[in-house]
Design a protein around this motif. Sequence first.
Motif: not given
Length: 267
Positions: A158-161, A14-21, A165-173
Amino acid sequence: MTVPAPGQAIPIEKVPNLRDLGGWPTPDGAVARGQVFRSAEFSALQGDDATSFGALGIRSVYDLRTEDERAAQANEVPTGVEYVVVDILADHSGAGPAQLSQVLSDPKAAEEMLGDGKAVKIFEDSYREFLSLPSATAGYRRFFTAVAQDAKRPALFHCTTGKDRTGWAAASLLMLLGVDDDDVLADYLLTNEELLPSLKPTFDGFAAAGGDPELLQPVLGVRKEYLDAARDEMTTRYRDIDGYFSTGLGLDAATIDQLRSSLVESS
């Protein structure tokens, strides 16, 4: 004991696309595991899934979604976890990542809006806005300022999928922490493996309504071109990742140093 590969999914249904950075190599070691997590929305979190989620020890959750998205799918956050709204697209108008779902029930409207490469252009423009919208600048500043604090971690955003928004936050970090560009892209593209299978009902429903499922690939997945657009906007405006965090987001040197020192484990 086998060490998980960087970017490996955490299997909570129930938490799709859940990953540890954590785990991606850096010049000084590797991104710390168990500190920052990314995911899609988790409005249906309950039962065993809620127990598994709680075992991650997350102290704070940062919701990057719009007001309408939050109202439609309200988060189920475990008791004691700080919940922070960071609406990245509050100043956005038009058909960006948060609005496109409205056309998915109408194949004809979807074809007019997304066909002939228009979907890719929409997303490239939206990714550039992550670097220009006042709400995006304020939101990412608030998020990164918080994540730099030990007391706020482990943290999840997280965002919806969990892809744009989440992808850019992860990539920039990851870029700030010194992760190689190829690995940053690899982490970003893992969304296509971890998210798209869970969206099969959406693809099937669109096909049943007479739509071409291929039309949805650039909408529901991610592409290198999207991240490239954000990177290009970043270098145009701020020269590099350090300029983005310092000049673009207005983070002071102490906060940036704290992000790097607390989120990188020495080898």
